[in-house]
Design an enzyme around this catalytic site. Structure first.
Site, PDB file in Angstrom:
ATOM      1  N   ASP A 115     -50.309  26.171 -57.251  1.00  0.00           N
ATOM      2  CA  ASP A 115     -50.978  26.266 -55.941  1.00  0.00           C
ATOM      3  C   ASP A 115     -49.959  25.505 -54.968  1.00  0.00           C
ATOM      4  O   ASP A 115     -50.169  25.745 -53.667  1.00  0.00           O
ATOM      5  CB  ASP A 115     -52.021  25.357 -56.259  1.00  0.00           C
ATOM      6  CG  ASP A 115     -53.052  25.526 -54.901  1.00  0.00           C
ATOM      7  OD1 ASP A 115     -53.148  26.537 -54.528  1.00  0.00           O
ATOM      8  OD2 ASP A 115     -53.970  24.753 -54.936  1.00  0.00           O
ATOM      9  N   HIS A 396     -50.281  18.614 -53.258  1.00  0.00           N
ATOM     10  CA  HIS A 396     -49.854  19.678 -52.562  1.00  0.00           C
ATOM     11  C   HIS A 396     -51.333  19.933 -51.321  1.00  0.00           C
ATOM     12  O   HIS A 396     -51.084  20.851 -50.604  1.00  0.00           O
ATOM     13  CB  HIS A 396     -49.895  21.207 -53.266  1.00  0.00           C
ATOM     14  CG  HIS A 396     -50.965  21.249 -54.472  1.00  0.00           C
ATOM     15  ND1 HIS A 396     -51.107  20.965 -55.566  1.00  0.00           N
ATOM     16  CD2 HIS A 396     -52.283  22.084 -54.144  1.00  0.00           C
ATOM     17  CE1 HIS A 396     -52.165  21.132 -56.084  1.00  0.00           C
ATOM     18  NE2 HIS A 396     -53.038  22.065 -55.155  1.00  0.00           N
TER      19      HIS A 396
END
Length: 977
Positions: A115, A396
């Site tokens: 991701d 993230h």
């Protein structure tokens, strides 16, 4: 299995989803030993683990041992790879791996990063150093994926661009399609793959956007359905070099409900049973973990036998800037929420400083009974919590600035809370280390021995300086240098009287510049006075200065010129202490100079225009300006992730010239320009040495009233950079860049963690940064950095909001101009580049500023050492102590007598002259004698280990000399006494 903390806070996700996923996992895997499951982030796993009984814990250990449950990567989070500094990437890896070792006795060997929005080779290097053999990545520009698929290089050995051998190679699998969800993992056709995501069966909460729902598998349809999915598998496998195929089965927020486990596992098991019982299909299908896949892949390609690395290609470089479709480049998040990107780095600097001082204080406290009252366990808890809060922020969706407003506040509050706690750890550690007679040591939590000189009042405000009250009795000013080199640095503190005398650690008077503390642009506040002086500090040590009030002081007062336009009716009041001259903005230049350079600023805007370097007496154009980006009028507009500008930036236009305040002083001179959205300061130090060779630039940015605008600072020079520029990756290495005119503007923006530069055959211009931001070089000789962005809409990547929670944000830079020697034209196209030593140390200075502390005025102070100097001498110039991190004992949250010493030998370009640059260190070809390292402490043992302490080399024994290659990061287990 991917978990994203971006729409809810960590705690909310845990309560609503994560704990249910893990609880069901234990039940469902035990029902059938053919089932497999994998997990990545330890932050969630550890929280769950703390709340379950020992029976469940044993079941988990058994599932791991039997290979049904696998931990992949095993860091605290799945971090972003553009904005984090390598210090934090390593730290969250250690935090996860140490937790796994203590609680599960397991060592991950494969990396899983589906991701992060683009991928950095720094992460590949760190995983390799941690003992990993394989890794998987997903979010890569769709055109790059297409190229890799055509060439069949989706599986490759990723090698560092500076590696002349193959020691950094790690096997990397790049997922070929748009996403990591089920519609995009079984094969090229999402309409078909979606029919094999059995959570989307009719009647459920999620369905297939392609309007063909899955069918439950039964005897009547199994043949046709098996054939359908097998067709997808075969098509996908054509993109790879072997007949082993990976088809991940998961998505965000999956497997929380028991029914979903049954839907997926039971239906797939029927498909697999059918396939495996029909030899004419030529397929063997089963559930597997990531390591099962890589083992099969290595077996199939005969890896592991010598000579066979050639089966997979070797590649170097990075995977920024990411685009998932059209011109949708994810370069916005390189800057989004810059206030927190800055706070992150402040916390990192304090965490490193606290870790090192705590480790030394811990050893010190064990040397006598009197000192054993040092609160080592309490402070170890604070350190652990700070490591975890910093680790969580590397996620993230956190440091990237892509979370919902209130989730951002949760992250910010955690960072802020830990910042306060780390200050406490530093103060209490300094206390025990600086006492002359350790028998006088007395710890009282309610009356700390020292206090920090700056204070931050909330998670979203900028820090401000405390005012130190002077009397005729000396107040002690302790200055901590967290850098491993001897350091001359200018230190500024605020005091309540201009009649001040400062004594050095040796008791000698020190030259001091007194500057006004201003209330706004033109009003002097007499509540406080700023004193600035050149401090001389030992590496990783403390210098003890004394401040006192005297009747008449021989200090140097700064004097001021304030430029205002005629329409500004503000009068500058004459001042009883400072000389202040008032002038009209004019076409005449403002000039600052020191012994290294002379600077010309515009008398109208106050911005830098040209620079003369005295070494070669050359004048160079060096124009600083600000510019606005808007967003497109199309349907898709910029948001937290995406940068979709409406064309080139428009110049920052002001109707009236700004107020400009020029300071002239003995220690420094500066020009401050007050624009409506930014207060811009350029400061030139006038002392000998390192700090005077670069310009200190700071911008305090406030765009809270703007609408779909982004503010950039642009530096235009006469350097012939030829579309090439250089940015760092994670503060660890340099990646050369090429600005491509055929790509949209937003594609030419790259992440800068600490450094960006442009150069030609004669000169290099480096922008050093104390926070991660997006940078570009859009024209020859230009560098620009995007400082903040305010966007009124969502950009359709799942966040569901714009970016409107802007803060008043401080961005800090240093601008360094260096002459290059002995360069040839060919090498400009080289795929590798290094900063100079001067550049590395300049970067260390802005990322690890000195930490001033004072004693309380009213308390009698026990006798202190003049200096505390834990190292025998400066470390070699290219050797950086990344951390000295006390390792946890077997008991939770208690320290052991071992620490992890993490060293990084920096790669540098040795063709920059290092004479007269004021370095107080030398280089030693990467060799350090262990017994010559510490002073006052002796090294009882030092043994090499892998980066995150998971693996000890078979021949690991106590070593007496450290030998490191350039660019290497090594971890050692160290015992001091």
């Amino acid at each position: 299995m991917s978990l994203r903390s971006w729409l809810k806070t960590f705690e909310d996700y845990f309560r609503d989803q994560t704990q249910h996923i893990l609880n069901n996992m234990v039940i469902k895997l035990q029902e059938d030993n053919r089932r497999k499951f994998m997990w990545s982030e330890i932050s969630y796993l550890s929280k769950w683990w703390d709340g379950i009984d020992s029976q469940k814990k044993d079941a988990v250990k058994r599932l791991i041992k039997d290979g049904q449950f696998e931990i992949v990567t095993g860091g605290w989070v799945m971090p972003d790879e553009a904005s984090p500094h390598y210090f934090a990437l390593i730290d969250q890896l250690i935090e996860g791996h140490q937790w796994l070792e203590r609680n599960l006795g397991v060592k991950p060997k494969s990396g899983w990063a589906v991701d992060p929005f683009g991928h950095s080779p720094t992460m590949a290097y760190l995983l390799k150093r941690a003992g990993f053999s394989n890794m998987l990545i997903q979010r890569v520009h769709y055109s790059v994926k297409k190229h890799f698929a055509t060439q069949k290089i989706l599986e490759f050995f990723w090698r560092q661009n500076w590696d002349l051998g193959s020691s950094t190679d790690i096997l990397c699998h790049m997922m070929p399609f748009y996403s990591y969800d089920v519609p995009h993992t079984c094969g090229p056709d999402p309409k078909i793959c979606c029919q094999f995501d059995f959570k989307r069966l009719p009647g459920g909460r999620v369905s297939c956007p392609w309007r063909v729902p899955p069918e439950a598998i039964h005897a009547g349809n199994v043949q046709h359905r098996a054939w359908m999915i097998l067709d997808q598998y075969r098509k996908k496998s054509k993109l790879f070099r072997t007949k082993v195929l990976l088809a991940p089965l998961g998505d965000d927020f999956r497997y929380a409900e028991s029914s979903e486990w049954d839907q997926q596992y039971q239906n797939y098991q029927k498909l697999f049973d059918y396939m495996n019982s029909h030899p004419e299909l030529h397929v063997k299908a089963q559930f597997g973990t990531l390591s099962d896949y890589f083992e099969a892949l290595r077996k199939e390609s005969n890896l592991g036998e010598k000579s066979s690395n050639s089966f997979f290609p070797v590649l170097s470089g990075d995977f920024f800037t990411y685009a998932d479709r059209d011109h949708h480049y994810w370069s916005g998040y390189f800057t989004s929420r810059p206030f927190y990107k800055r706070l992150d780095r402040v916390l990192e600097s304090y965490l490193r400083a606290a870790e090192i001082f705590y480790s030394l204080a811990l050893v010190q406290s064990s040397k006598s009974d009197k000192m054993s009252i040092f609160p080592s366990v309490d402070h170890y808890k604070l350190l652990t919590e700070a490591r975890r809060n910093l680790g969580l922020f590397q996620h993230h969706d956190a440091i990237t600035g892509t979370s919902k407003d209130w989730v951002v506040v949760d992250y910010g509050t955690r960072l802020f809370h830990s910042l306060m706690n780390l200050k406490k750890v530093i103060i209490d550690s300094a206390h025990i280390l600086i006492l002359k007679d350790k028998d006088t040591y007395n710890y009282d939590a309610s009356t700390p021995f020292l206090k920090m000189d700056d204070v931050q009042s909330s998670q979203d405000s900028l820090p401000h300086k405390m005012v130190i009250k002077l009397t005729s009795q000396p107040r002690y000013l302790l200055i901590y240098n967290p850098v491993e080199q001897e350091r001359f640095s200018v230190v500024s503190v605020n005091v309540n009287s201009p009649r001040v005398k400062l004594l050095s650690p040796l008791g000698k008077p020190v030259t001091v510049q007194i500057s006004a503390v201003w209330d706004g642009a033109t009003t002097v506040s007499h509540e406080a006075y700023q004193i600035s002086f050149l401090a001389h500090l030992p590496p990783l040590g403390l210098g003890v200065y004394q401040l006192l009030e005297v009747q008449s002081s021989e200090t140097d007062l700064a004097d001021y010129t304030i430029y205002m336009s005629g329409r500004n009716n503000m009068q500058v009041k004459p001042d009883r202490i400072f000389k202040i001259k008032e002038m009209q903005n004019s076409v005449d230049n403002i000039i600052l100079e020191n012994s290294y350079m002379k600077l010309w600023f515009s008398g109208m805007s106050g911005l830098l225009e040209k620079i003369n370097t005295k070494e070669d007496s050359k004048n160079r154009q060096m124009k600083v300006e600000f510019a606005w980006y808007g967003t497109t009028s199309n349907r898709d507009k910029s948001g937290a992730y995406l940068f979709l500008p409406d064309g080139d930036a428009k110049p920052y236009i002001f109707t009236d010239p700004p107020t400009i305040r020029v300071t002239h002083g003995r220690i420094f001179s500066e020009v401050v320009c007050f624009f409506p959205h930014v207060t811009h300061t350029m400061r030139l130090y006038k002392v000998q040495g390192l700090e005077s060779q670069s310009l200190e630039v700071s911008n305090v940015v406030d765009i809270r009233g703007e609408y779909n605008r982004e503010l950039a600072m642009r530096i235009s020079s006469d350097i012939n950079s030829q579309n090439r520029f250089y940015t760092d990756l994670n503060g660890y290495q340099i990646q050369p860049r090429l600005t491509m005119s055929k790509l949209p503007l937003q594609a030419n923006i790259y992440p800068m963690t600490t450094i960006a530069y442009i150069q030609d055959v004669g000169v290099r211009l480096t922008l050093h940064s104390a926070q991660s931001l997006g940078v570009a070089s859009l024209k020859n000789g230009q560098l620009e950095v995007i400082m903040d962005r305010r966007l009124m809409q969502d950009d359709n990547r799942g966040l569901g909001q714009g970016v409107q929670d802007n803060k008043i944000t401080a961005n800090i830079f240093r601008l360094l101009l260096e002459r290059r020697h002995g360069t040839d034209v060919n090498e400009e196209k080289s795929s590798v580049s290094f900063p100079s030593l001067l550049s590395h140390i300049t970067s260390a200075f802005i990322n690890h500023p000195v930490i001033p502390m004072t004693t309380y005025a009213d308390s009698g102070v026990p006798e202190m050492l003049n200096t505390f100097s834990p190292l025998m001498s400066s470390m070699p110039c290219d050797m950086h102590i990344v951390n000295l991190r006390t390792i946890q004992s077997k008991v939770d949250f208690e320290p052991s007598d071992e620490a992890a010493l993490i060293l990084h030998r920096k790669g540098f370009d040795c063709r920059f002259s290092d004479r007269d640059v004021g370095l107080f260190c030398s280089t030693t070809q990467g060799k350090i004698k262990v017994h010559k390292l510490f002073n006052k402490f002796s090294v009882a043992s030092l043994t090499p280990t892998s980066l995150s302490l998971m693996h000890s080399p078979p021949d690991a024994r106590n070593i007496s000399e450290i030998i490191m290659s350039s660019m290497e990061i090594n971890t050692f287990r160290i015992r001091l006494r």
